[in-house]
Design a protein around this motif. Structure first.
Motif, mmCIF file in Angstrom:
data_model
loop_
_atom_site.group_PDB
_atom_site.id
_atom_site.type_symbol
_atom_site.label_atom_id
_atom_site.label_comp_id
_atom_site.label_asym_id
_atom_site.label_seq_id
_atom_site.Cartn_x
_atom_site.Cartn_y
_atom_site.Cartn_z
ATOM 1 N N ARG A 193 0.840 -1.201 0.000
ATOM 2 C CA ARG A 193 0.000 0.000 0.000
ATOM 3 C C ARG A 193 0.875 1.251 0.000
ATOM 4 N N PHE A 194 1.958 1.245 0.787
ATOM 5 C CA PHE A 194 2.859 2.392 0.815
ATOM 6 C C PHE A 194 3.610 2.531 -0.506
ATOM 7 N N LYS A 195 3.986 1.411 -1.124
ATOM 8 C CA LYS A 195 4.685 1.471 -2.409
ATOM 9 C C LYS A 195 3.790 2.069 -3.483
ATOM 10 N N LYS A 196 2.503 1.725 -3.480
ATOM 11 C CA LYS A 196 1.582 2.281 -4.464
ATOM 12 C C LYS A 196 1.484 3.796 -4.305
ATOM 13 N N LYS A 197 1.457 4.280 -3.077
ATOM 14 C CA LYS A 197 1.407 5.722 -2.841
ATOM 15 C C LYS A 197 2.669 6.392 -3.355
ATOM 16 N N GLU A 198 3.822 5.738 -3.173
ATOM 17 C CA GLU A 198 5.077 6.294 -3.657
ATOM 18 C C GLU A 198 5.092 6.332 -5.179
ATOM 19 N N GLU A 199 4.548 5.278 -5.823
ATOM 20 C CA GLU A 199 4.512 5.245 -7.282
ATOM 21 C C GLU A 199 3.619 6.346 -7.823
ATOM 22 N N VAL A 200 2.497 6.584 -7.182
ATOM 23 C CA VAL A 200 1.605 7.655 -7.614
ATOM 24 C C VAL A 200 2.298 8.999 -7.452
ATOM 25 N N ALA A 201 2.991 9.170 -6.348
ATOM 26 C CA ALA A 201 3.704 10.425 -6.126
ATOM 27 C C ALA A 201 4.821 10.593 -7.157
ATOM 28 N N ALA A 202 5.492 9.521 -7.534
ATOM 29 C CA ALA A 202 6.561 9.593 -8.516
ATOM 30 C C ALA A 202 6.019 9.851 -9.918
ATOM 31 N N ALA A 203 4.782 9.495 -10.172
ATOM 32 C CA ALA A 203 4.193 9.667 -11.498
ATOM 33 C C ALA A 203 3.864 11.123 -11.796
ATOM 34 N N VAL A 204 3.809 11.970 -10.794
ATOM 35 C CA VAL A 204 3.518 13.380 -10.997
ATOM 36 C C VAL A 204 4.688 14.013 -11.747
ATOM 37 N N THR A 205 4.384 14.685 -12.847
ATOM 38 C CA THR A 205 5.421 15.293 -13.678
ATOM 39 C C THR A 205 5.830 16.646 -13.092
ATOM 40 N N PRO A 206 7.134 16.883 -12.968
ATOM 41 C CA PRO A 206 7.596 18.171 -12.438
ATOM 42 C C PRO A 206 7.196 19.323 -13.366
ATOM 43 N N GLU A 207 7.083 20.508 -12.791
ATOM 44 C CA GLU A 207 6.680 21.692 -13.561
ATOM 45 C C GLU A 207 7.671 22.003 -14.666
ATOM 46 N N GLU A 208 8.950 21.780 -14.409
ATOM 47 C CA GLU A 208 9.977 22.072 -15.412
ATOM 48 C C GLU A 208 9.755 21.247 -16.671
ATOM 49 N N VAL A 209 9.411 19.973 -16.490
ATOM 50 C CA VAL A 209 9.188 19.103 -17.629
ATOM 51 C C VAL A 209 7.967 19.563 -18.405
ATOM 52 N N ILE A 210 6.920 19.945 -17.706
ATOM 53 C CA ILE A 210 5.708 20.437 -18.364
ATOM 54 C C ILE A 210 6.030 21.706 -19.154
ATOM 55 N N LEU A 211 6.782 22.614 -18.540
ATOM 56 C CA LEU A 211 7.158 23.853 -19.208
ATOM 57 C C LEU A 211 7.995 23.564 -20.449
ATOM 58 N N LEU A 212 8.955 22.658 -20.337
ATOM 59 C CA LEU A 212 9.786 22.304 -21.493
ATOM 60 C C LEU A 212 8.948 21.688 -22.605
ATOM 61 N N ARG A 213 7.973 20.884 -22.259
ATOM 62 C CA ARG A 213 7.095 20.294 -23.278
ATOM 63 C C ARG A 213 6.273 21.373 -23.970
ATOM 64 N N GLU A 214 5.791 22.350 -23.208
ATOM 65 C CA GLU A 214 5.034 23.442 -23.812
ATOM 66 C C GLU A 214 5.894 24.254 -24.772
ATOM 67 N N ILE A 215 7.146 24.500 -24.363
ATOM 68 C CA ILE A 215 8.064 25.236 -25.225
ATOM 69 C C ILE A 215 8.339 24.435 -26.501
ATOM 70 N N ARG A 216 8.564 23.134 -26.354
ATOM 71 C CA ARG A 216 8.792 22.277 -27.517
ATOM 72 C C ARG A 216 7.604 22.315 -28.474
ATOM 73 N N ASP A 217 6.417 22.201 -27.925
ATOM 74 C CA ASP A 217 5.211 22.227 -28.766
ATOM 75 C C ASP A 217 5.036 23.589 -29.449
ATOM 76 N N ALA A 218 5.365 24.656 -28.729
ATOM 77 C CA ALA A 218 5.261 26.002 -29.319
ATOM 78 C C ALA A 218 6.265 26.176 -30.449
ATOM 79 N N LEU A 219 7.479 25.618 -30.278
ATOM 80 C CA LEU A 219 8.482 25.717 -31.330
ATOM 81 C C LEU A 219 8.085 24.901 -32.561
#
Length: 121
Positions: free
Chosen positions: A93-119
């Protein structure tokens, strides 16, 4: 060779395993006491009295087959297996919570993806 052995012996997995074995042995003695001193007298007292026995170890069939000790060992195994099941379930149960927390994408990655898509546009 001694240096390699010391590194091997002090690895986290070996030390964790040793601690697990020691705790397992202590837990086994607790379960043995629980079965022998609490559960057996409470649950099996009527059956033992019907057989004119005071102790489960004295329950014998065919003169030599110690069925009482066998039943006690089965009961101990079932208790240990159930406790381990609960521990593993809690850990998972604790491992599943850690996996869910790890699945959250950092803001930097989201921002870089937006920049890539804009380019690309």
């Amino acid at each position: 060779m001694m240096k390699e052995f010391r590194e091997f012996a002090m690895k986290g997995n070996v030390v964790d395993l040793a601690i697990g074995v020691i705790i397992g042995a202590a837990f086994s003695s607790i379960v043995s006491s629980l079965v022998d001193d609490v559960i057996t007298p409470l649950l099996l007292k009527p059956a033992l009295e019907a057989a004119n026995l005071q102790d489960l170890d004295k329950l014998v069939i065919l003169g030599t087959v110690k069925i009482g000790k066998f039943l006690s060992a089965i009961l101990k195994f079932l208790i240990v297996a159930f406790i381990l099941f609960l521990i593993v379930k809690a850990i998972n149960r604790f491992k599943k919570k850690e996996e869910v927390a790890a699945a959250v994408t950092p803001e930097e990655v989201i921002l870089l993806r937006e920049i890539r898509d804009a380019l690309k546009k």
